[in-house]
Design an enzyme around this catalytic site. Structure first.
Site, PDB file in Angstrom:
ATOM      1  N   CYS A  16      16.828  38.653  60.235  1.00  0.00           N
ATOM      2  CA  CYS A  16      15.779  39.273  61.033  1.00  0.00           C
ATOM      3  C   CYS A  16      16.360  40.499  61.709  1.00  0.00           C
ATOM      4  O   CYS A  16      17.572  40.690  61.763  1.00  0.00           O
ATOM      5  CB  CYS A  16      15.245  38.310  62.100  1.00  0.00           C
ATOM      6  SG  CYS A  16      14.531  36.794  61.436  1.00  0.00           S
ATOM      7  N   GLY A  42      14.132  42.069  57.163  1.00  0.00           N
ATOM      8  CA  GLY A  42      13.069  41.080  57.088  1.00  0.00           C
ATOM      9  C   GLY A  42      11.763  41.719  56.679  1.00  0.00           C
ATOM     10  O   GLY A  42      11.346  42.709  57.285  1.00  0.00           O
ATOM     11  N   ASN A 116      17.200  36.977  66.489  1.00  0.00           N
ATOM     12  CA  ASN A 116      17.834  37.028  65.172  1.00  0.00           C
ATOM     13  C   ASN A 116      19.004  36.058  65.183  1.00  0.00           C
ATOM     14  O   ASN A 116      19.897  36.175  66.011  1.00  0.00           O
ATOM     15  CB  ASN A 116      18.317  38.461  64.879  1.00  0.00           C
ATOM     16  CG  ASN A 116      19.241  38.566  63.668  1.00  0.00           C
ATOM     17  OD1 ASN A 116      20.112  39.425  63.636  1.00  0.00           O
ATOM     18  ND2 ASN A 116      19.057  37.720  62.679  1.00  0.00           N
ATOM     19  N   GLY A 117      19.000  35.104  64.260  1.00  0.00           N
ATOM     20  CA  GLY A 117      20.103  34.156  64.186  1.00  0.00           C
ATOM     21  C   GLY A 117      19.618  32.787  63.781  1.00  0.00           C
ATOM     22  O   GLY A 117      18.495  32.621  63.279  1.00  0.00           O
ATOM     23  N   TYR A 256      26.539  43.471  52.541  1.00  0.00           N
ATOM     24  CA  TYR A 256      25.211  43.407  51.950  1.00  0.00           C
ATOM     25  C   TYR A 256      24.071  43.628  52.933  1.00  0.00           C
ATOM     26  O   TYR A 256      23.163  44.401  52.663  1.00  0.00           O
ATOM     27  CB  TYR A 256      25.038  42.044  51.253  1.00  0.00           C
ATOM     28  CG  TYR A 256      23.672  41.835  50.652  1.00  0.00           C
ATOM     29  CD1 TYR A 256      23.267  42.551  49.539  1.00  0.00           C
ATOM     30  CD2 TYR A 256      22.773  40.931  51.208  1.00  0.00           C
ATOM     31  CE1 TYR A 256      22.003  42.377  48.982  1.00  0.00           C
ATOM     32  CE2 TYR A 256      21.503  40.741  50.657  1.00  0.00           C
ATOM     33  CZ  TYR A 256      21.130  41.471  49.545  1.00  0.00           C
ATOM     34  OH  TYR A 256      19.884  41.297  49.008  1.00  0.00           O
TER      35      TYR A 256
END
Length: 474
Positions: A16, A42, A116-117, A256
């Site tokens: 995210c 996302g 985010n996580g 990435y």
């Protein structure tokens, strides 16, 4: 008979992205643009919540940022402060009620949060909270944090948020908004990035520096692992409310997930990927005619490989960037349909040549096998697969959507077996030492559990693994 298929582009999927702006008359518009720059993190849902000092205004929806927001939506998001979120679901189904930011009213006022996580003890905490009478509206880890904040002691929102976050384990980078302050926090190990910027005297928090670049904000600094920053009309205050832990930034952010034009913890992602590719060429040279990247994530590493090896770099695979998640396949089955929708081989580049195919990872191996087959079908004499990462042997529990261990090809096959499954003449992975040489050393510490099986935070028993990329998903 035609049927709908899910396109499996990559074994890893993004997590995210978060963004927040405080003290700017166009806070919502800037936050929206920041999310646009973070779209790679996302694509399933997006949302923005603004504050005009008294009321919250929220717009959320399923899909990409450009699909969710129109000018009239931004116009309704009044106020000088805003936070936003782009979602790839790592916990909770891909439905609109799981879109963020989450907004609540409780005894201390309004609170909006975007996260985010992934919390490895979220299941246990949720069960406890439900036993205490809490009622959940979503399936997200973020709501667990919200409930903990509502129950926490403390005289200020940041005190209550810090007390709540001391209860959780795992990865979190979040932004939170009240009527009068913007708060950003990063977990003590720093799994996920968060940066601070400034524009026209207004402060910006974002997952990556590329969001600052798009809106014209100046980079100030990275938020440190375990740091909480509080932005008010008086400026930025910094706190260290958590017990210090070894740093464990996710190494795959550099390989990435992050955009190549971002800089994370002082390391430019593009330059790191090129250097990693050079290390790959040093470790695993092979007689060949051309280096071909698997787009888009393999491009920078392939450039480094080509420079080090002295071989030409050619775009032998062209990617269609305008692709959704699912397609209706025609009645007459098309071989390797899912891959062909996204990639097409350039016969004039590949025919009659010995090809080094460079990708950033091989996860399940199914897509890689189809790509190798596509390159050979275009006339390549030989295909030598080179991977700019070590073998992926473990799933991620810290906010990345990954397959279960039994679906990871390197966890269940020898390198020779993988080569044969891919149909390549040779296969070689970058070593873990080579990866860190390319990044300039191991630095303060990274999480490389997907390669080393060394998990810095042990998931609690029964923690569900991310499921969206399982073969039966979709």
């Amino acid at each position: 008979m035609s049927h709908t298929v899910t396109i499996d582009d990559h074994g890893f999927q993004h997590e995210c992205g978060v963004c927040g702006v405080f003290g700017h008359p166009e806070a919502s518009n800037l936050t929206y643009l920041g999310l646009y720059a973070l779209q790679h993190r996302g694509q399933e849902a997006a949302g923005v919540t603004s504050s005009d000092g008294t009321l919250f205004h929220t717009h959320r929806g399923m899909g990409r940022v450009a699909d969710v927001f129109g000018p009239e939506d931004i116009g309704r998001l009044k106020g000088g402060h805003a936070i936003g979120h782009v979602r790839y679901s790592t916990s909770g189904a891909s439905v609109e009620r799981n879109a963020q930011p989450l907004v609540i009213d409780y005894q201390h006022g309004g609170l909006a949060m975007a996260h985010n996580g992934n919390l490895v003890n979220a299941r246990h905490l949720r069960q406890y909270l439900e036993g205490q009478g809490s009622i959940f509206q979503t399936e997200m880890d973020t709501e667990v944090i919200i409930h903990l904040v509502a129950r926490a002691s403390g005289n200020t929102m940041e005190d209550r948020l810090a007390n709540a976050l001391r209860e959780v384990k795992g990865a979190f980078t979040l932004v939170a908004l009240t009527e009068s302050r913007l708060v950003g926090a990063r977990d003590p190990m720093g799994f996920r990035p968060l940066v601070l910027g400034i524009i026209d005297g207004a402060y910006v928090l974002a997952s990556e520096t590329c969001a600052l670049d798009l809106i014209g904000a100046d980079f100030v600094r990275d938020i440190e692992p375990g740091e909480m920053v509080v932005v008010t009309a008086d400026g930025v205050a910094s706190y260290a409310p958590f017990e210090a832990q070894p740093r464990r930034m996710c190494v795959f952010e550099y390989m990435y997930f992050a955009r190549p034009d971002s800089t994370l913890d002082g390391i430019n992602v593009y330059q790191a990927r090129k250097a990693i590719g050079r290390e790959l060429a040093k470790e695993h040279p092979v007689p060949a005619d051309v280096v071909v990247p698997v787009p888009d994530s393999g491009v920078a590493a392939a450039m480094g490989y080509a420079e080090e090896s002295g071989l030409p770099l050619e775009l032998g695979l062209i990617r269609n960037h305008y692709v959704g998640r699912t397609f209706i396949e025609p009645k007459q089955a098309i071989r390797h349909f899912g891959v062909k929708v996204k990639l097409n081989a350039v016969t004039s580049v590949l025919k009659g040549r010995r090809v080094i195919l460079v990708d950033d990872s091989i996860v399940r191996g199914t897509t890689s096998a189809k790509i190798v087959g596509m390159v050979k079908a275009a006339g390549a004499d030989e295909v030598h697969m080179r991977v700019s990462a070590p073998p992926t042997i473990g799933p991620c529990h810290y906010g990345i959507d990954t397959p279960d261990r039994d679906q990871l090809i390197a966890a269940n096959n020898t390198q020779e077996e993988i080569r044969d499954k891919l149909g390549a003449e040779s296969l070689a992975y970058l070593s873990l030492d080579g990866l860190y040489r390319g990044m300039g050393g191991r630095g303060p510490g990274y999480c490389d559990a997907c390669f080393s099986d060394d998990y810095p935070v042990t998931p609690e028993e029964g923690t569900p693994q991310m499921s969206l990329l399982r073969e039966d998903a979709g």
